[in-house]
Design a protein around this motif. Sequence first.
Motif, short mmCIF file in Angstrom:
data_model
loop_
_atom_site.label_atom_id
_atom_site.label_comp_id
_atom_site.label_asym_id
_atom_site.label_seq_id
_atom_site.Cartn_x
_atom_site.Cartn_y
_atom_site.Cartn_z
N ARG B 9 -2.33 -6.73 -9.41
CA ARG B 9 -2.49 -8.11 -8.97
C ARG B 9 -1.33 -8.53 -8.08
O ARG B 9 -1.51 -9.29 -7.13
N TYR B 10 -0.16 -8.03 -8.37
CA TYR B 10 1.03 -8.35 -7.59
C TYR B 10 1.82 -7.07 -7.34
O TYR B 10 1.85 -6.18 -8.19
N LYS B 11 2.44 -7.02 -6.16
CA LYS B 11 3.27 -5.87 -5.83
C LYS B 11 4.44 -6.36 -4.98
O LYS B 11 4.25 -6.99 -3.94
N ILE B 12 5.64 -6.07 -5.46
CA ILE B 12 6.84 -6.38 -4.71
C ILE B 12 7.54 -5.06 -4.43
O ILE B 12 7.78 -4.28 -5.35
N SER B 87 3.45 -8.46 4.32
CA SER B 87 3.34 -9.38 3.18
C SER B 87 2.12 -10.26 3.36
O SER B 87 1.98 -10.95 4.38
N MET B 89 -2.04 -11.28 1.14
CA MET B 89 -2.98 -10.98 0.07
C MET B 89 -3.95 -9.93 0.61
O MET B 89 -4.48 -10.08 1.70
N THR B 108 -4.69 -8.37 -4.30
CA THR B 108 -3.32 -7.95 -4.61
C THR B 108 -2.40 -8.72 -3.68
O THR B 108 -2.54 -8.64 -2.45
N ARG B 109 -1.47 -9.45 -4.28
CA ARG B 109 -0.50 -10.18 -3.45
C ARG B 109 0.71 -9.28 -3.23
O ARG B 109 1.40 -8.91 -4.18
N LEU B 110 0.93 -8.91 -2.00
CA LEU B 110 2.01 -7.98 -1.63
C LEU B 110 3.17 -8.75 -1.01
O LEU B 110 2.98 -9.54 -0.09
N SER B 111 4.34 -8.51 -1.53
CA SER B 111 5.57 -9.08 -0.97
C SER B 111 6.50 -7.95 -0.61
O SER B 111 6.82 -7.10 -1.45
#
Lengths: 110, 113
Positions: B9-12, B87, B89, B108-111
């Motif tokens: 769901r999230y990736k930093i 960066s 979605m 997936t929200r990528l930062s």
Amino acid sequence: GQQVMQIPQYQHVQEGEDFTTYCNSSTTLSNIQWYKQRPGGHPVFLIQLVKSGEVKKQKRLTFQFGEAKKNSSLHITATQTTDVGTYFCAGGKGAQKLVFGQGTRLTINP
Amino acid sequence: EAEVAQSPRYKITEKSQAVAFWCDPISGHATLYWYRQILGQGPELLVQFQDESVVDDSQLPKDRFSAERLKGVDSTLKIQPAELGDSAMYLCASSFRGDQPQHFGDGTRLSIL
């Protein structure tokens, strides 16, 4: 390439007021789809229009497809707080890719 | 919760690193899409699959992005190396066929740091 423009970009209304967003394509479409994306959510399909001049209704929502199949509109009667979100139109040509507009973000003052 | 499954769901991550996203479409849906959505904009198609074949990847930056759907079911989107401008979605969607309504995953929200 194909472009889909939506206006307005933002709309703020009082609860109970009507709301309309407009969608214009640079080319003739075979179909147009409308999606709603709630804040923090993903786009959710609302409706698909395929016929020239078609009008479809879903409760307080009315969707129109232009006679030339290059423009469309979504009208919401008597907005409610549950209508908050961003409304996207997406134009398609057969099985070719959908091109999304930039969306109209609707906020509502209760 | 969306019927199309995506992870994570999230990736930093830091720039220059490799990133991978996974998508499992609705069972029976032959068409699978990967979109990138920048805040305040509409989804932009990166790649479209019909079964295991790519039918449109005209907007995919192929020097750093790759996508596959080897068995025509689930799919992976990879970025290597990641850049600050990546960066966004990343949304996966599926449909029964190419002209039908699309069902989106949660994204997936990528930062990129």
